[in-house]
Design a protein around this motif. Structure first.
Motif, PDB file in Angstrom:
ATOM      1  N   GLY A   6      12.701  -8.463  -4.071  1.00 55.50           N
ATOM      2  CA  GLY A   6      11.989  -7.426  -3.353  1.00 55.50           C
ATOM      3  C   GLY A   6      12.523  -6.027  -3.530  1.00 55.50           C
ATOM      4  N   ALA A   7      13.664  -5.867  -4.142  1.00 54.11           N
ATOM      5  CA  ALA A   7      14.197  -4.528  -4.356  1.00 54.11           C
ATOM      6  C   ALA A   7      14.293  -4.269  -5.853  1.00 54.11           C
ATOM      7  N   SER A   8      14.239  -3.014  -6.207  1.00 57.99           N
ATOM      8  CA  SER A   8      14.366  -2.692  -7.616  1.00 57.99           C
ATOM      9  C   SER A   8      15.821  -2.838  -8.029  1.00 57.99           C
ATOM     10  N   PRO A   9      16.071  -3.129  -9.326  1.00 57.72           N
ATOM     11  CA  PRO A   9      17.451  -3.257  -9.790  1.00 57.72           C
ATOM     12  C   PRO A   9      18.220  -1.968  -9.502  1.00 57.72           C
ATOM     13  N   ALA A  10      19.526  -2.112  -9.260  1.00 58.61           N
ATOM     14  CA  ALA A  10      20.368  -0.961  -8.910  1.00 58.61           C
ATOM     15  C   ALA A  10      20.212   0.147  -9.939  1.00 58.61           C
ATOM     16  N   GLY A  11      20.037   1.351  -9.437  1.00 62.66           N
ATOM     17  CA  GLY A  11      19.977   2.507 -10.311  1.00 62.66           C
ATOM     18  C   GLY A  11      18.596   2.811 -10.865  1.00 62.66           C
ATOM     19  N   THR A  12      17.618   1.970 -10.610  1.00 69.71           N
ATOM     20  CA  THR A  12      16.277   2.258 -11.119  1.00 69.71           C
ATOM     21  C   THR A  12      15.398   2.738  -9.983  1.00 69.71           C
ATOM     22  N   ARG A  13      14.467   3.576 -10.338  1.00 66.97           N
ATOM     23  CA  ARG A  13      13.543   4.117  -9.339  1.00 66.97           C
ATOM     24  C   ARG A  13      12.164   3.551  -9.640  1.00 66.97           C
ATOM     25  N   VAL A  14      11.532   2.994  -8.632  1.00 67.52           N
ATOM     26  CA  VAL A  14      10.199   2.421  -8.781  1.00 67.52           C
ATOM     27  C   VAL A  14       9.166   3.510  -8.536  1.00 67.52           C
ATOM     28  N   SER A  15       8.191   3.587  -9.418  1.00 65.74           N
ATOM     29  CA  SER A  15       7.133   4.578  -9.278  1.00 65.74           C
ATOM     30  C   SER A  15       6.266   4.251  -8.070  1.00 65.74           C
ATOM     31  N   ASN A  16       5.836   5.291  -7.365  1.00 69.76           N
ATOM     32  CA  ASN A  16       4.900   5.099  -6.262  1.00 69.76           C
ATOM     33  C   ASN A  16       3.531   4.686  -6.762  1.00 69.76           C
ATOM     34  N   LEU A  17       3.243   4.963  -8.038  1.00 67.60           N
ATOM     35  CA  LEU A  17       1.965   4.555  -8.631  1.00 67.60           C
ATOM     36  C   LEU A  17       2.105   3.129  -9.134  1.00 67.60           C
ATOM     37  N   ASN A  18       1.913   2.178  -8.220  1.00 67.95           N
ATOM     38  CA  ASN A  18       2.010   0.762  -8.592  1.00 67.95           C
ATOM     39  C   ASN A  18       0.949  -0.018  -7.827  1.00 67.95           C
ATOM     40  N   PRO A  19       0.675  -1.253  -8.257  1.00 64.93           N
ATOM     41  CA  PRO A  19      -0.413  -2.027  -7.627  1.00 64.93           C
ATOM     42  C   PRO A  19      -0.233  -2.257  -6.124  1.00 64.93           C
ATOM     43  N   ALA A  20       0.997  -2.478  -5.684  1.00 69.97           N
ATOM     44  CA  ALA A  20       1.219  -2.729  -4.254  1.00 69.97           C
ATOM     45  C   ALA A  20       0.830  -1.499  -3.431  1.00 69.97           C
ATOM     46  N   ASN A  21       1.288  -0.338  -3.843  1.00 74.08           N
ATOM     47  CA  ASN A  21       0.934   0.882  -3.118  1.00 74.08           C
ATOM     48  C   ASN A  21      -0.547   1.195  -3.259  1.00 74.08           C
ATOM     49  N   GLY A  22      -1.140   0.844  -4.401  1.00 68.28           N
ATOM     50  CA  GLY A  22      -2.576   1.037  -4.584  1.00 68.28           C
ATOM     51  C   GLY A  22      -3.377   0.252  -3.552  1.00 68.28           C
ATOM     52  N   LEU A  23      -2.940  -0.980  -3.259  1.00 73.74           N
ATOM     53  CA  LEU A  23      -3.623  -1.788  -2.242  1.00 73.74           C
ATOM     54  C   LEU A  23      -3.439  -1.194  -0.844  1.00 73.74           C
ATOM     55  N   THR A  24      -2.272  -0.627  -0.590  1.00 72.73           N
ATOM     56  CA  THR A  24      -2.043   0.026   0.700  1.00 72.73           C
ATOM     57  C   THR A  24      -2.983   1.216   0.867  1.00 72.73           C
ATOM     58  N   VAL A  25      -3.102   2.024  -0.183  1.00 72.67           N
ATOM     59  CA  VAL A  25      -4.007   3.180  -0.137  1.00 72.67           C
ATOM     60  C   VAL A  25      -5.453   2.704   0.016  1.00 72.67           C
ATOM     61  N   LEU A  26      -5.821   1.623  -0.681  1.00 77.42           N
ATOM     62  CA  LEU A  26      -7.173   1.074  -0.549  1.00 77.42           C
ATOM     63  C   LEU A  26      -7.451   0.699   0.901  1.00 77.42           C
ATOM     64  N   ARG A  27      -6.463   0.109   1.563  1.00 78.10           N
ATOM     65  CA  ARG A  27      -6.651  -0.282   2.964  1.00 78.10           C
ATOM     66  C   ARG A  27      -6.923   0.944   3.835  1.00 78.10           C
ATOM     67  N   ILE A  28      -6.226   2.037   3.566  1.00 75.16           N
ATOM     68  CA  ILE A  28      -6.452   3.276   4.323  1.00 75.16           C
ATOM     69  C   ILE A  28      -7.854   3.817   4.047  1.00 75.16           C
ATOM     70  N   VAL A  29      -8.275   3.767   2.781  1.00 78.27           N
ATOM     71  CA  VAL A  29      -9.609   4.259   2.406  1.00 78.27           C
ATOM     72  C   VAL A  29     -10.704   3.406   3.054  1.00 78.27           C
ATOM     73  N   LEU A  30     -10.434   2.116   3.237  1.00 82.39           N
ATOM     74  CA  LEU A  30     -11.439   1.222   3.818  1.00 82.39           C
ATOM     75  C   LEU A  30     -11.655   1.446   5.319  1.00 82.39           C
ATOM     76  N   VAL A  31     -10.726   2.115   5.990  1.00 82.97           N
ATOM     77  CA  VAL A  31     -10.868   2.320   7.443  1.00 82.97           C
ATOM     78  C   VAL A  31     -12.163   3.056   7.782  1.00 82.97           C
ATOM     79  N   PRO A  32     -12.438   4.240   7.196  1.00 84.69           N
ATOM     80  CA  PRO A  32     -13.703   4.901   7.553  1.00 84.69           C
ATOM     81  C   PRO A  32     -14.933   4.128   7.076  1.00 84.69           C
ATOM     82  N   VAL A  33     -14.811   3.411   5.965  1.00 86.48           N
ATOM     83  CA  VAL A  33     -15.936   2.604   5.470  1.00 86.48           C
ATOM     84  C   VAL A  33     -16.235   1.494   6.480  1.00 86.48           C
ATOM     85  N   PHE A  34     -15.174   0.871   6.991  1.00 83.35           N
ATOM     86  CA  PHE A  34     -15.321  -0.161   8.017  1.00 83.35           C
ATOM     87  C   PHE A  34     -16.016   0.404   9.262  1.00 83.35           C
TER      88      PHE A  34
END
Length: 192
Positions: A6-34
């Protein structure tokens, strides 16, 4: 820690542009649609309520999937840690308030549950520099019961489902309050 736990290897930085964060943003976008689907045609059209339920269900499923992806592939980010609970609270909060506005759920239930959620969220931000207190089993049960209860209230079910809806929402309410008290207790026991 390795990328598989669950954590990135020591010394590496994970990009915020990744599938997991994309799904989180999708959930936020779906709130007004809901909300648009929930309130369409005065809020009591069976077709629109089923549409609102489908949107709600898809959004809640993304909550489970984004966490699994983030942990499995080492894509845990500060953005994800911050925005994932906000996305969850935005969706469930919108559902609680929307159902109360439509007269389908008593306001006192919404106020108690959202008051607890807001209080615990503010407490999490207050102690964020000390580290994140992980969700307990009770917290996961709370989320499950709230999701099931909201789903039952969103769906245009026949009157025969009145008491099952009330019972599940009652269980969600009790577990929500108890886990909130447990969370406060755990913070008070935490070393300063």
């Amino acid at each position: 820690m390795s990328a598989t736990d669950g954590a990135s290897p020591a010394g590496t930085r994970v990009s915020n542009l990744n599938p997991a964060n994309g799904l989180t943003v999708l959930r936020i976008v779906l709130v007004p649609v809901f909300l648009v689907a929930l309130f369409a045609d005065g809020g009591h059209s069976a077709a629109w309520r089923w549409t609102a339920f489908a949107i709600f269900a898809v959004a809640m499923i993304t909550d489970r999937i984004d966490g699994q992806i983030a942990r499995r592939y080492g894509l845990v980010t500060e953005f994800g840690k911050l925005m994932d609970p906000i996305a969850d609270k935005a969706l469930t909060g919108a559902a609680f308030v929307g159902l109360s506005v439509l007269g389908d759920l008593p306001w006192w239930v919404t106020i108690v549950i959202l008051g607890r959620e807001l209080g615990i969220t503010l407490m999490r931000f207050w102690v964020i520099n000390e580290g994140v207190i992980p969700a307990s089993r009770g917290g996961k049960l709370k989320t499950l019961l709230q999701t099931l209860a909201l789903g039952l209230y969103i769906m245009p079910l026949p009157d025969a489902f009145h008491w099952p809806k009330v019972i599940v929402m009652g269980a969600a309410l009790v577990v929500t309050v108890l886990t909130g008290l447990d969370y406060v207790r755990s913070l008070r026991r935490a070393p300063a």
